[in-house]
Every structure is written in C-alpha cells, then in structure tokens.
Design an enzyme around this catalytic site. Structure first.
Site, PDB file in Angstrom:
ATOM      1  N   ASP A   1      -4.702  -3.971   6.374  1.00  0.00           N
ATOM      2  CA  ASP A   1      -5.098  -4.947   5.364  1.00  0.00           C
ATOM      3  C   ASP A   1      -3.887  -5.838   5.075  1.00  0.00           C
ATOM      4  O   ASP A   1      -2.774  -5.341   4.924  1.00  0.00           O
ATOM      5  CB  ASP A   1      -5.547  -4.198   4.095  1.00  0.00           C
ATOM      6  CG  ASP A   1      -6.136  -5.134   3.055  1.00  0.00           C
ATOM      7  OD1 ASP A   1      -6.570  -6.241   3.426  1.00  0.00           O
ATOM      8  OD2 ASP A   1      -6.173  -4.745   1.873  1.00  0.00           O
TER       9      ASP A   1
ATOM     10  N   SER B   1       0.862  -1.182   0.000  1.00  0.00           N
ATOM     11  CA  SER B   1       0.000   0.000   0.000  1.00  0.00           C
ATOM     12  C   SER B   1       0.895   1.228   0.000  1.00  0.00           C
ATOM     13  O   SER B   1       1.949   1.208  -0.636  1.00  0.00           O
ATOM     14  CB  SER B   1      -0.919  -0.072   1.218  1.00  0.00           C
ATOM     15  OG  SER B   1      -1.837   0.971   1.200  1.00  0.00           O
TER      16      SER B   1
ATOM     17  N   HIS C   1      -2.858  -1.478  -3.083  1.00  0.00           N
ATOM     18  CA  HIS C   1      -3.903  -0.453  -2.940  1.00  0.00           C
ATOM     19  C   HIS C   1      -3.645   0.636  -3.975  1.00  0.00           C
ATOM     20  O   HIS C   1      -2.516   1.049  -4.190  1.00  0.00           O
ATOM     21  CB  HIS C   1      -3.862   0.149  -1.543  1.00  0.00           C
ATOM     22  CG  HIS C   1      -4.276  -0.838  -0.483  1.00  0.00           C
ATOM     23  ND1 HIS C   1      -4.037  -0.652   0.835  1.00  0.00           N
ATOM     24  CD2 HIS C   1      -4.921  -2.027  -0.586  1.00  0.00           C
ATOM     25  CE1 HIS C   1      -4.517  -1.684   1.521  1.00  0.00           C
ATOM     26  NE2 HIS C   1      -5.051  -2.539   0.675  1.00  0.00           N
TER      27      HIS C   1
END
Ligand SMILES: C[S@@+](CC[C@H](N)C(=O)[O-])C[C@H]1O[C@@H](n2cnc3c(N)ncnc32)[C@H](O)[C@@H]1O
Lengths: 200, 274
Positions: free
Chosen positions: A138, A18, A45
């Site tokens: 996540d 991310s 992401h």
C-alpha cells in the site's frame, strides 16, 4: 548548508506508514519546528476496531497537537492530521477531507494509496509524499501518482526500516526523489521550513 | 494510466439525471471518482464514454451501476460504544415518554445495522414496541437486507463487535448456519419494513423518534449534506434523535442550530427546533 533545494511553495505533506513506522513517525513529530506551516496528513495502518488511543500515543512526544479530521473538515495551515480508524481519508477539491468506508485496499483501511492519490490530484506539484516502513505494498502506487503530478517523493531508507516491503515497492514502481533515513527526513523538513519562511 | 476527468464525471451525472430519477451531481468527487474507476475496471470499459453510452441504452445495466457506485460496506454493532449508549441512555429516554418507538435506518445497506438494532431491542425486551423502517437507494442491497443471509467471514468482526457491545447472549444465538452461510433469525426483523428510498430525490414520508443515518452522507458534498439534513430534520419529532457516523459532524451544517449535541463521541443529536 542544506542539500535540499526547493523552488516553490507546498500545500501539504502526506506521510504513509505501516508496520515498524511508529518510532520513526514519533521522531519526526517530536522534531518539527513549532511553527511548521505546511499541513501534515498522516495515513498510518492501525487496528481497525480501536477508535481511541492511537492519537494519544502519537501525541505524547509530538510538538503539535494531532487531529483526526471529520468528514468535510477544512485542511488548515500548521496542523497535523491522522486518518481515523476504519475509514479511508481522501482530499477533496476545495481543500477539505472526505472519509469513506469503501472496501479495503491491500487489506488496509485507511489505505495510503487512497490518501496519496486523492492528495496528488488536488495539490499536484505542490505536494510532498513520504513513505516509511511497512509490510505491504500500500502506498507504492500513490507515490507514483505524486511523482506523475510533479510532486516530491521521499521514502525511508529500506536498510533502516524494520520491514522494508513498503518503501522497496515504491522504489521499484517509481523514480523516487529522495531515499532518506529518519534523521535525514527531519533535516529535509527543517530545510523546507526555512524555505517556506523565506517565501513569506 | 487512464485519467477520469471531472468534466466526464459531470457529464455522466447529467445524463443519469436526465434519463433516470437519480441525482449524483453532488456526491463527493473523490469517492465518486474512485467508484467510477472501479466500475470501468469491473466491466472492462476502456473509457468513461463507453460507460455513458451503456447507461444511456441499458436500464438494467443502470441498476447494476447504482449498486456498484454506492459503497455498501457495513458491520453489525459498528462502534460498539455507540450501541451501548443507545441501549443504556437513548432508548430508555425515548420510552420514558412514549409507549412505542419509531425508528428509521436511512441507508441501511445490507441490513447489519437493522439486525443490531433488533437484537438490542430484544435484549431490552422492547422489540415489540418498535416500528422500524429501513431504506436504501440500492435495490439489490435492500433485497439482501431482507434476506438476512451473510457470509461466515463477516461474522468474525460482527462477533467481536457484539462482545464489545456487551450483549446478553452469544451472537450465535441469533443465527443458524446453513450451507456455509449465516442465516439470521427472521423473527428479529419480522416487523421491519424494508424499502427502496433515495435520500436525494425522495420525499419526506414520515416522522420518527430515532433516525440512524450513519456513514451515508460522507459520500455527499457539503451542499448535498445540507439538503439531506433538512429532510432528516423534517422527519424527526421535536426532542427526538438523529444519529450520524462517528466521523461525521453537524457543526458546519445549515441546520446545526436546530439540534443540540447529546453525545459528541457517538454523534447523537437531539432536535430542539422545528
Ligand atoms: C457505507 S453504507 C452505511 C451502512 C450503515 N448505515 C453503516 O453505517 O454501517 C452507505 C449506504 O448508503 C446508501 N446510499 C448512498 N446514497 C444514498 C441515497 N441517495 N439515498 C439512500 N441511500 C443511499 C448506499 O447504498 C449504502 O448502502
């Protein structure tokens, strides 16, 4: 000689990342052996409403072409895949991809947890999970799923990360196998490449 | 952690199939499993066995189950470039040969896609020429679509999409705000017929100039995709259009040869063979 030991073949590598992971990913992709065989599936992401541009940006330095898979596309040896914008990317029994627009997980779609969890179910101990820099949690649960299924877990050394929330969350939840810098991850992949070649 | 086994999922689908007229046996396992896990958490059921018993006994609960198991996430003008293509090429092309246009939204969810279509057609001054049918398997989501009332929060993304679609107005010209809710202009959809319809067990009921079935078949396995595509193929006039989600593809499907690709980026196909 390398410090990494392998005792089996692997069916896939899943990389989650991310905020702050872009440079690291690019570095890994630019250092891959051309004939690296194990499919690499990336769940990163990214902006939800921007469909184009990201693959191209990653591809510039990548040794291998990068593909955003279609729903129910087969996973093939030697390929590098990227989860498309605004879809979750899961692995289906029978080695195909499956896309979904379900609710966001940890504010993310694609969600790394979903890719890792589904991959761990399909590939079991023949899966390697790599989690890089990121600003949310996540992926931490997904890494635990890989570990529970007997796969190998790697996270980027938190000290090297631009934002270490993601790798640190994984380290907290799971006994991670290797905590490595990007350079060491590259070394790991090269050692793995040599190992896979000796198997064939 | 409680693990859901594939065998449990099979058992559940079999029971649903026996007792109710729904067939989930060929839904894609990975997402179906996540949905079941979600239902177990939502209702605090400790195992899938409890869920199966509940489904057996309680047909009202079963309706809720269908509603929870389906993924209803949607947007207005999802993939703005697709809607531009529809406006600039596909619809003008259809209207070149037809006075009217019949459209089916298969898997319309809460109706955002239908409003997008209605707005697009109104801006083309063609809304009065359209006969639109919108269907979904989920009864409660069809009710929601009919109402056309949405959350303020969802409008952020919808507005961004509309701007990127390059519509002629402001999206806010098409709704009013009442009690912190977005109420869409009901005249946009007064001609739309909303129905509950199951693409798996339901029959072919009409023929259309344009079918949108976007992000619905991703929840099916390949076998079911092939079955449903056969029905969609039967529901389209020759030389008319089928549109699927931007990350779906017809290439691997049995009926691929009966379609040509009109626009691969936007997943627009034209039926060329019966
Ligand atoms: C993710 S939504 C897609 C909404 C919209 N078309 C879009 O692309 O944004 C998927 C919809 O398919 C519906 N669906 C799932 N299975 C179905 C079936 N067998 N028949 C009809 N609709 C179904 C679900 O209820 C859900 O509303």
């Amino acid at each position: 000689m390398t410090k990494y030991k392998f005792d089996r073949t692997y069916k896939a590598i899943v990389i989650g990342g991310s905020a702050g992971s872009f440079q690291g990913i690019v570095k890994i992709l630019s250092a891959l052996p051309v004939d690296f065989k194990i499919p690499i599936i990336m769940c990163l992401h990214r902006l939800k409403h921007v469909r184009n541009g990201f693959v191209e940006a990653l591809s510039i330095k990548s040794i291998k072409p990068i593909e955003e898979p279609y729903d129910k596309q087969n996973i093939k040896f030697g390929k590098v895949y990227l989860a498309p914008a605004n879809y979750h990317l899961a692995i289906e029994l029978g080695n195909t991809f499956s896309l979904s627009t379900e609710e966001m997980n940890q504010n993310s779609r694609p969600s790394i947890d979903i890719t890792l969890d589904s991959a761990s179910y399909v590939f079991k101990e023949k899966l390697i999970g790599i989690l890089l820099s990121g600003a949310n949690k996540d992926g931490a649960w997904g890494m635990k799923r890989i570990k529970d299924h007997g796969g190998i877990t790697l996270v980027q050394e938190p000290k090297e990360c631009m934002i270490d929330t993601m790798p640190s969350a994984a380290i907290e939840q799971t006994k991670i196998d290797h905590i490595l810098t990007i350079n060491e991850i590259i070394e790991f992949l090269n050692a793995l490449h040599v190992h896979i070649k000796t198997l064939n | 952690m409680y693990e859901i086994e594939i065998s449990d999922i099979r058992k559940l689908s079999e029971i649903v199939k026996e007792k109710y007229d729904y067939d989930f046996t060929n839904y894609a396992i990975s997402s179906f499993k996540r949905r079941i896990k979600r239902v177990l958490e939502l209702y605090k059921f400790k195992s899938i066995a409890i869920l199966i018993d509940k489904i057996k006994e309680d047909s009202v609960f079963f309706e809720e189950f269908v509603s929870e198991i389906t993924v209803n996430v949607t947007e207005m003008f999802r993939d703005p470039s697709f809607w531009r293509e529809l406006r600039d090429h596909i619809i003008p092309n259809i209207l070149l040969n037809h006075d009217n246009i019949s459209i089916w939204h298969a898997g319309c969810s809460s109706g955002e896609e239908v409003f997008s279509m209605a707005i697009l057609l109104r801006e083309m001054n063609m809304l009065h020429k359209a006969k639109i049918i919108a269907t979904d398997i989920d009864k409660s989501i069809v009710e929601k679509a009919k109402k056309g009332v949405y959350s303020m929060k969802s409008m952020d993304l919808n507005t961004k999409n509309y701007i990127r679609f390059q519509g002629e107005q402001d999206l806010k010209d098409y709704y009013t705000v009442e009690n912190q809710k977005i109420v869409m202009d009901p005249t946009l959809v007064e001609g739309v017929s909303y129905r509950v319809h199951d693409l798996v067990n339901g029959g072919v009921f009409n023929k259309f100039d344009l079918i949108l079935c976007r992000n619905v078949m991703i929840y099916f396995n390949q076998k079911l995709q092939n079955m449903v595509l056969k029905k969609l193929h039967e529901s389209i006039f020759k030389y008319s259009y089928l549109i699927i989600g931007s990350k779906e593809s017809l290439i691997w499907c049995d009926i691929a040869s009966k379609f040509i690709v009109v626009n691969n980026d936007e997943k627009i196909y034209k039926k060329i063979k019966d």
